[in-house]
Write an enzyme that holds these catalytic residues in place. Structure first.
Site, PDB file in Angstrom:
ATOM      1  N   ARG A  88       0.817  -1.231   0.000  1.00 44.88           N
ATOM      2  CA  ARG A  88       0.000   0.000   0.000  1.00 44.88           C
ATOM      3  C   ARG A  88       0.839   1.265   0.000  1.00 44.88           C
ATOM      4  O   ARG A  88       0.361   2.341  -0.333  1.00 44.88           O
ATOM      5  CB  ARG A  88      -0.911   0.023   1.228  1.00 44.88           C
ATOM      6  N   GLU A 148       6.962   7.392  11.520  1.00 49.20           N
ATOM      7  CA  GLU A 148       6.778   8.380  12.585  1.00 49.20           C
ATOM      8  C   GLU A 148       7.938   9.359  12.468  1.00 49.20           C
ATOM      9  O   GLU A 148       9.097   8.974  12.616  1.00 49.20           O
ATOM     10  CB  GLU A 148       6.805   7.675  13.941  1.00 49.20           C
ATOM     11  N   GLN A 183       7.390  26.393  15.293  1.00 48.68           N
ATOM     12  CA  GLN A 183       6.977  26.727  13.937  1.00 48.68           C
ATOM     13  C   GLN A 183       7.548  25.716  12.962  1.00 48.68           C
ATOM     14  O   GLN A 183       8.661  25.228  13.154  1.00 48.68           O
ATOM     15  CB  GLN A 183       7.499  28.131  13.597  1.00 48.68           C
ATOM     16  N   ASP A 184       6.775  25.390  11.913  1.00 47.29           N
ATOM     17  CA  ASP A 184       7.252  24.554  10.809  1.00 47.29           C
ATOM     18  C   ASP A 184       7.348  25.411   9.559  1.00 47.29           C
ATOM     19  O   ASP A 184       6.457  26.236   9.302  1.00 47.29           O
ATOM     20  CB  ASP A 184       6.290  23.393  10.529  1.00 47.29           C
ATOM     21  N   ASN A 185       8.408  25.223   8.767  1.00 46.16           N
ATOM     22  CA  ASN A 185       8.611  25.957   7.520  1.00 46.16           C
ATOM     23  C   ASN A 185       8.843  24.962   6.391  1.00 46.16           C
ATOM     24  O   ASN A 185       9.289  23.841   6.635  1.00 46.16           O
ATOM     25  CB  ASN A 185       9.824  26.881   7.632  1.00 46.16           C
ATOM     26  N   ARG A 238      20.852  26.998  -0.712  1.00 42.67           N
ATOM     27  CA  ARG A 238      20.319  27.972   0.255  1.00 42.67           C
ATOM     28  C   ARG A 238      21.223  27.948   1.485  1.00 42.67           C
ATOM     29  O   ARG A 238      21.429  26.930   2.098  1.00 42.67           O
ATOM     30  CB  ARG A 238      18.884  27.615   0.645  1.00 42.67           C
ATOM     31  N   HIS A 246      22.870  30.039   6.542  1.00 42.70           N
ATOM     32  CA  HIS A 246      22.090  31.021   7.279  1.00 42.70           C
ATOM     33  C   HIS A 246      22.053  30.723   8.774  1.00 42.70           C
ATOM     34  O   HIS A 246      22.151  29.578   9.190  1.00 42.70           O
ATOM     35  CB  HIS A 246      20.635  31.030   6.781  1.00 42.70           C
ATOM     36  N   LYS A 252      17.062  23.772  14.685  1.00 45.38           N
ATOM     37  CA  LYS A 252      16.248  23.295  13.567  1.00 45.38           C
ATOM     38  C   LYS A 252      16.271  21.783  13.505  1.00 45.38           C
ATOM     39  O   LYS A 252      17.295  21.156  13.779  1.00 45.38           O
ATOM     40  CB  LYS A 252      16.791  23.828  12.230  1.00 45.38           C
ATOM     41  N   HIS A 306      23.501  27.084   8.757  1.00 51.77           N
ATOM     42  CA  HIS A 306      22.870  25.952   8.079  1.00 51.77           C
ATOM     43  C   HIS A 306      22.636  26.281   6.607  1.00 51.77           C
ATOM     44  O   HIS A 306      22.307  27.410   6.250  1.00 51.77           O
ATOM     45  CB  HIS A 306      21.523  25.637   8.750  1.00 51.77           C
ATOM     46  N   TYR A 327      11.240  22.097   7.825  1.00 53.64           N
ATOM     47  CA  TYR A 327      11.987  22.128   9.076  1.00 53.64           C
ATOM     48  C   TYR A 327      11.192  22.787  10.193  1.00 53.64           C
ATOM     49  O   TYR A 327      10.371  23.667   9.973  1.00 53.64           O
ATOM     50  CB  TYR A 327      13.341  22.817   8.905  1.00 53.64           C
ATOM     51  N   LYS A 381      21.569  37.807  -2.067  1.00 53.44           N
ATOM     52  CA  LYS A 381      21.939  37.994  -0.662  1.00 53.44           C
ATOM     53  C   LYS A 381      22.997  36.969  -0.250  1.00 53.44           C
ATOM     54  O   LYS A 381      23.980  37.318   0.413  1.00 53.44           O
ATOM     55  CB  LYS A 381      20.690  37.873   0.215  1.00 53.44           C
ATOM     56  N   ASP A 382      22.816  35.700  -0.642  1.00 54.41           N
ATOM     57  CA  ASP A 382      23.774  34.667  -0.246  1.00 54.41           C
ATOM     58  C   ASP A 382      25.125  34.836  -0.931  1.00 54.41           C
ATOM     59  O   ASP A 382      26.156  34.467  -0.377  1.00 54.41           O
ATOM     60  CB  ASP A 382      23.210  33.272  -0.508  1.00 54.41           C
TER      61      ASP A 382
END
Length: 181
Positions: free
Chosen positions: A23, A28, A46-48, A58, A61, A71, A118, A131, A168-169
């Site tokens: 299936r 978890e 918070q989740d992003n 990316r 940061h 994180k 990160h 994250y 920016k990076d």
């Protein structure tokens, strides 16, 4: 869930148990009591989520001072190379990094404590990255380190000319000039 220590104190690779059959699968991905027992007490608030294409890089940061964030990162779709850099100037592993491939296939997660930079590089055609964080986003506390700083010695598996990153990076400082913990 297996909680695997890495070469840098406080950074963990989480390897969940995946139960699959005809299936599909069940996994978890988060259980507060297990996390507290193996890693320590962290209250995620918070989740992003982000979506990126192959070659997108990316990072690296972080947020400064009281706005620092722990994180717990994972990939829902695709494959990324995830990197955490120790920027605690008094740490024995200052300037060192941990790398882990996270994918929708292996279902691994990386826990990155506060006081780390990160970033991640997308290795698949597309990646959906999610994250949890333990502190709010504070634009006034944004900081970063240039992804290709030679002092960090990160061996990104891509030709630098093929990296897709933000303006920016591209302008982030080198580690020697960055704000540090």
């Amino acid at each position: 869930m297996e909680y695997q220590k890495t070469d840098i104190e406080g950074v963990y690779l989480l390897k969940p148990k995946v139960f699959g059959d005809a299936r599909g699968y069940f996994v978890e991905t988060w259980k507060q009591s297990d996390f507290d027992e193996h890693v320590g007490k962290v209250t995620f608030i918070q989740d992003n989520e982000s979506k990126s294409s192959r070659g997108v890089l990316r990072g690296l940061h972080y947020q400064k001072g009281e706005w620092s964030q722990a994180k717990l990162v994972r990939v829902i779709k695709g494959r990324v190379l995830d990197v955490a850099v120790d920027i605690r100037k008094d740490s024995p592993t200052f300037g060192k990094h941990v790398m882990a491939e996270l994918s929708d296939e292996n279902k691994y997660q990386l826990f990155i404590p506060r006081c780390f930079a990160h970033g991640f590089l997308v290795l698949s055609d597309e990646a959906i990255f999610t994250y949890k964080v333990d502190n709010v986003y504070a634009p006034q506390a944004e900081a970063g380190i240039r992804w290709n700083d030679p002092e960090l010695g990160i061996e990104w598996p891509i030709d630098p000319a093929e990296v897709l990153t933000s303006e920016k990076d591209l302008k982030q400082p080198l580690l020697k000039d960055a704000w540090l913990f």
